[in-house]
Motif scaffolding. Structure first.
Motif, PDB file in Angstrom:
ATOM      1  N   VAL A  92       0.810  -1.214   0.000  1.00 13.69           N
ATOM      2  CA  VAL A  92       0.000   0.000   0.000  1.00 13.69           C
ATOM      3  C   VAL A  92       0.850   1.273   0.000  1.00 13.69           C
ATOM      4  CG1 VAL A  92      -1.734   1.277   1.324  1.00 13.69           C
ATOM      5  CG2 VAL A  92      -1.838  -1.199   1.230  1.00 13.69           C
ATOM      6  N   ILE A  93       0.423   2.251  -0.784  1.00 12.49           N
ATOM      7  CA  ILE A  93       1.053   3.574  -0.753  1.00 12.49           C
ATOM      8  C   ILE A  93      -0.025   4.623  -0.440  1.00 12.49           C
ATOM      9  CG2 ILE A  93       2.838   2.955  -2.450  1.00 12.49           C
ATOM     10  CD1 ILE A  93       1.130   4.820  -4.421  1.00 12.49           C
ATOM     11  N   ASP A  94       0.410   5.823  -0.183  1.00 11.80           N
ATOM     12  CA  ASP A  94      -0.538   6.918   0.013  1.00 11.80           C
ATOM     13  C   ASP A  94      -0.565   7.761  -1.257  1.00 11.80           C
ATOM     14  OD1 ASP A  94      -2.076   9.036   0.825  1.00 11.80           O
ATOM     15  OD2 ASP A  94      -0.486   9.972   2.027  1.00 11.80           O
ATOM     16  N   ALA A  95      -1.603   7.524  -2.077  1.00 10.92           N
ATOM     17  CA  ALA A  95      -1.688   8.205  -3.378  1.00 10.92           C
ATOM     18  C   ALA A  95      -1.750   9.724  -3.219  1.00 10.92           C
ATOM     19  CB  ALA A  95      -2.894   7.698  -4.158  1.00 10.92           C
ATOM     20  N   SER A 111       9.201   5.107   2.298  1.00  7.23           N
ATOM     21  CA  SER A 111       8.405   4.848   3.497  1.00  7.23           C
ATOM     22  C   SER A 111       8.730   5.840   4.610  1.00  7.23           C
ATOM     23  CB  SER A 111       8.625   3.418   3.990  1.00  7.23           C
ATOM     24  OG  SER A 111       8.373   2.522   2.940  1.00  7.23           O
ATOM     25  N   PHE A 112       9.980   6.305   4.631  1.00  6.17           N
ATOM     26  CA  PHE A 112      10.351   7.294   5.639  1.00  6.17           C
ATOM     27  C   PHE A 112      10.326   8.708   5.060  1.00  6.17           C
ATOM     28  CE2 PHE A 112      12.408   3.345   7.177  1.00  6.17           C
ATOM     29  CZ  PHE A 112      11.724   3.233   8.376  1.00  6.17           C
ATOM     30  N   GLY A 113      10.172   8.794   3.730  1.00  2.21           N
ATOM     31  CA  GLY A 113      10.165  10.086   3.055  1.00  2.21           C
ATOM     32  C   GLY A 113       8.758  10.508   2.676  1.00  2.21           C
ATOM     33  N   PHE A 118       2.063   8.984   6.339  1.00  2.00           N
ATOM     34  CA  PHE A 118       1.082   7.901   6.247  1.00  2.00           C
ATOM     35  C   PHE A 118       1.506   6.708   7.117  1.00  2.00           C
ATOM     36  CE2 PHE A 118      -0.082   3.940   3.833  1.00  2.00           C
ATOM     37  CZ  PHE A 118      -1.420   3.943   4.151  1.00  2.00           C
ATOM     38  N   HIS A 119       2.775   6.349   7.039  1.00  2.00           N
ATOM     39  CA  HIS A 119       3.249   5.195   7.815  1.00  2.00           C
ATOM     40  C   HIS A 119       3.223   5.464   9.314  1.00  2.00           C
ATOM     41  CE1 HIS A 119       4.105   2.286   4.749  1.00  2.00           C
ATOM     42  NE2 HIS A 119       4.680   3.211   4.001  1.00  2.00           N
ATOM     43  N   LYS A 120       3.487   6.679   9.688  1.00  2.00           N
ATOM     44  CA  LYS A 120       3.421   7.053  11.101  1.00  2.00           C
ATOM     45  C   LYS A 120       1.995   6.898  11.613  1.00  2.00           C
ATOM     46  CE  LYS A 120       6.712  10.010  13.294  1.00  2.00           C
ATOM     47  NZ  LYS A 120       7.426  11.252  13.133  1.00  2.00           N
ATOM     48  N   ILE A 142      12.858  -9.611  12.349  1.00  2.00           N
ATOM     49  CA  ILE A 142      12.198 -10.907  12.148  1.00  2.00           C
ATOM     50  C   ILE A 142      12.719 -11.511  10.849  1.00  2.00           C
ATOM     51  CG2 ILE A 142      10.005 -12.130  11.884  1.00  2.00           C
ATOM     52  CD1 ILE A 142       8.595  -9.824  13.159  1.00  2.00           C
ATOM     53  N   GLY A 143      13.096 -12.793  10.893  1.00  2.00           N
ATOM     54  CA  GLY A 143      13.481 -13.523   9.684  1.00  2.00           C
ATOM     55  C   GLY A 143      14.512 -12.813   8.835  1.00  2.00           C
ATOM     56  N   ARG A 144      14.569 -13.195   7.574  1.00  2.26           N
ATOM     57  CA  ARG A 144      15.612 -12.676   6.693  1.00  2.26           C
ATOM     58  C   ARG A 144      15.095 -11.814   5.563  1.00  2.26           C
ATOM     59  NH1 ARG A 144      20.644 -15.303   7.320  1.00  2.26           N
ATOM     60  NH2 ARG A 144      20.459 -16.806   8.996  1.00  2.26           N
ATOM     61  N   VAL A 145      13.774 -11.711   5.432  1.00  2.00           N
ATOM     62  CA  VAL A 145      13.230 -10.849   4.379  1.00  2.00           C
ATOM     63  C   VAL A 145      13.454  -9.403   4.812  1.00  2.00           C
ATOM     64  CG1 VAL A 145      11.151 -10.182   3.104  1.00  2.00           C
ATOM     65  CG2 VAL A 145      11.487 -12.566   3.753  1.00  2.00           C
ATOM     66  N   GLN A 146      13.817  -8.557   3.862  1.00  2.00           N
ATOM     67  CA  GLN A 146      14.066  -7.165   4.183  1.00  2.00           C
ATOM     68  C   GLN A 146      12.775  -6.492   4.653  1.00  2.00           C
ATOM     69  OE1 GLN A 146      17.351  -6.013   4.214  1.00  2.00           O
ATOM     70  NE2 GLN A 146      17.482  -8.224   4.007  1.00  2.00           N
ATOM     71  N   GLN A 147      12.960  -5.502   5.489  1.00  2.00           N
ATOM     72  CA  GLN A 147      11.840  -4.739   6.047  1.00  2.00           C
ATOM     73  C   GLN A 147      10.957  -4.175   4.927  1.00  2.00           C
ATOM     74  OE1 GLN A 147      13.539  -1.546   8.219  1.00  2.00           O
ATOM     75  NE2 GLN A 147      11.600  -0.574   8.697  1.00  2.00           N
ATOM     76  N   GLU A 148       9.641  -4.381   5.023  1.00  2.00           N
ATOM     77  CA  GLU A 148       8.714  -3.859   4.014  1.00  2.00           C
ATOM     78  C   GLU A 148       7.520  -3.223   4.709  1.00  2.00           C
ATOM     79  OE1 GLU A 148       7.542  -6.816   1.134  1.00  2.00           O
ATOM     80  OE2 GLU A 148       9.602  -7.243   0.559  1.00  2.00           O
ATOM     81  N   PRO A 149       7.656  -1.942   5.123  1.00  2.00           N
ATOM     82  CA  PRO A 149       6.565  -1.300   5.865  1.00  2.00           C
ATOM     83  C   PRO A 149       5.274  -1.205   5.056  1.00  2.00           C
ATOM     84  CG  PRO A 149       8.561   0.080   5.854  1.00  2.00           C
ATOM     85  CD  PRO A 149       8.802  -1.040   4.908  1.00  2.00           C
ATOM     86  N   TRP A 150       5.387  -1.210   3.749  1.00  2.00           N
ATOM     87  CA  TRP A 150       4.225  -1.046   2.866  1.00  2.00           C
ATOM     88  C   TRP A 150       3.394  -2.323   2.733  1.00  2.00           C
ATOM     89  CZ3 TRP A 150       9.391  -0.718   1.416  1.00  2.00           C
ATOM     90  CH2 TRP A 150       9.912  -1.849   0.787  1.00  2.00           C
ATOM     91  N   HIS A 151       3.953  -3.443   3.200  1.00  2.00           N
ATOM     92  CA  HIS A 151       3.258  -4.715   3.032  1.00  2.00           C
ATOM     93  C   HIS A 151       2.317  -4.968   4.213  1.00  2.00           C
ATOM     94  CE1 HIS A 151       3.132  -8.993   1.499  1.00  2.00           C
ATOM     95  NE2 HIS A 151       2.541  -9.089   2.676  1.00  2.00           N
ATOM     96  N   LEU A 152       1.019  -5.043   3.918  1.00  2.00           N
ATOM     97  CA  LEU A 152       0.022  -5.274   4.963  1.00  2.00           C
ATOM     98  C   LEU A 152      -0.695  -6.593   4.743  1.00  2.00           C
ATOM     99  CD1 LEU A 152      -1.638  -1.739   5.227  1.00  2.00           C
ATOM    100  CD2 LEU A 152       0.172  -2.710   6.655  1.00  2.00           C
TER     101      LEU A 152
END
Ligand SMILES: [Zn+2]
Length: 202
Positions: A92-95, A111-113, A118-120, A142-152
Motif C-alpha cells: 500500500v502507498i498513500d496516493a 516509506s520514511f520520506g 502515512f506510515h506514522k 524478524i526472519g531474513r526478508v528485508q523490512q517492508e513497511p508497505w506490506h500489509l
C-alpha cells in the motif's frame, strides 16, 4: 483476485484514512504462483536484478547456486510461499502524497520520506488496534526478508492460510513446476521455511 473479506476491510480502512487526508492505494495485491515463478526464474538466470541486503546490485555470475538462491530470497518469495498468492496481503502507498509525475517504487526511502506521514499514522492505528485487521509482516528483526513497511496482511483470513500451510504440499507444487535451482531449494527447504516463511506467521 483479493479475497472479498480483504477488500471489504481495505475499504473500511480507506474510509478512516481519508478522514486524515490520506488516500491508501494498493500498488500490488494478488500475484499468481506462475508470476512469482517467472520472477524467480528470471533472477536465477540473471535476467532480472538481484540485490544484496543493502539493496546493492550483485552479479549473478559471481554467485554459486546456493548464494544465488539466498540472495533472491532476500527480496523475492519462493513461489508457493509468497503471501501475495493468498489474496490477503497487499502493498500500500498513500496516493495523496505522490508528487506529480512520480512513480512509486516501494522502497524504505519512500516509506520514511514521501509516505512517512502515512506510515506514522498507520503505526499508531496498528498499535491501538484500529487498523481493521491489517498488520505489518516484514518487520526489522524478524526472519531474513528485508523490512517492508508497505506490506500489509489482513490477519483474520491470512491466519487460516497459515494454519493450513504444509511443507509437503509446497514440495509437491515446486516439483511439478519448472522452477530453477530446485535441488538447492529442496536441500534447504526446512531452513527456507524457518527463516523466510513461518517466522512471519502470526
Ligand atoms: Zn508485498
Amino acid at each position: 483476485m483479493l479475497k472479498p473479506e480483504t477488500l471489504n476491510a481495505f475499504e473500511n480502512f480507506c474510509e478512516e484514512a481519508k478522514k486524515q487526508g490520506f488516500e491508501p492505494k494498493i500498488e500490488s495485491g494478488w500475484r499468481s504462483f506462475e508470476r512469482q515463478l517467472l520472477i524467480w526464474n528470471e533472477k536465477a538466470l540473471g535476467k532480472r536484478k538481484i540485490l544484496d541486503e543493502m539493496g546493492k546490485l550483485v552479479n549473478r555470475d559471481e554467485l554459486s547456486d546456493l548464494e544465488c538462491m539466498k540472495a533472491i530470497l532476500l527480496w523475492s518469495a519462493l513461489p508457493g510461499t509468497s503471501r501475495h498468492e493468498w489474496g490477503t496481503d497487499i502493498d500500500v502507498i498513500d496516493a495523496a502524497a505522490v508528487p506529480e509525475g512520480y512513480e512509486a517504487e516501494l522502497s524504505l526511502e519512500e516509506s520514511f520520506g514521501v509516505f512517512g506521514k502515512f506510515h506514522k499514522w498507520l503505526d499508531s492505528q496498528i498499535e491501538s488496534g484500529n487498523s481493521f485487521g491489517f498488520r505489518r509482516v516484514f518487520l526489522p528483526g524478524i526472519g531474513r526478508v528485508q523490512q517492508e513497511p508497505w506490506h500489509l496482511s489482513y490477519t483474520p483470513e491470512a491466519k487460516k492460510i497459515e494454519e493450513n500451510f504444509t511443507p509437503e504440499h509446497l514440495t509437491e507444487r515446486l516439483e511439478k513446476s519448472d522452477i530453477l535451482l530446485l535441488p538447492k531449494i529442496l536441500e534447504n527447504l526446512d531452513w527456507i521455511l524457518k527463516e523466510h516463511v513461518v517466522c512471519y506467521f502470526e
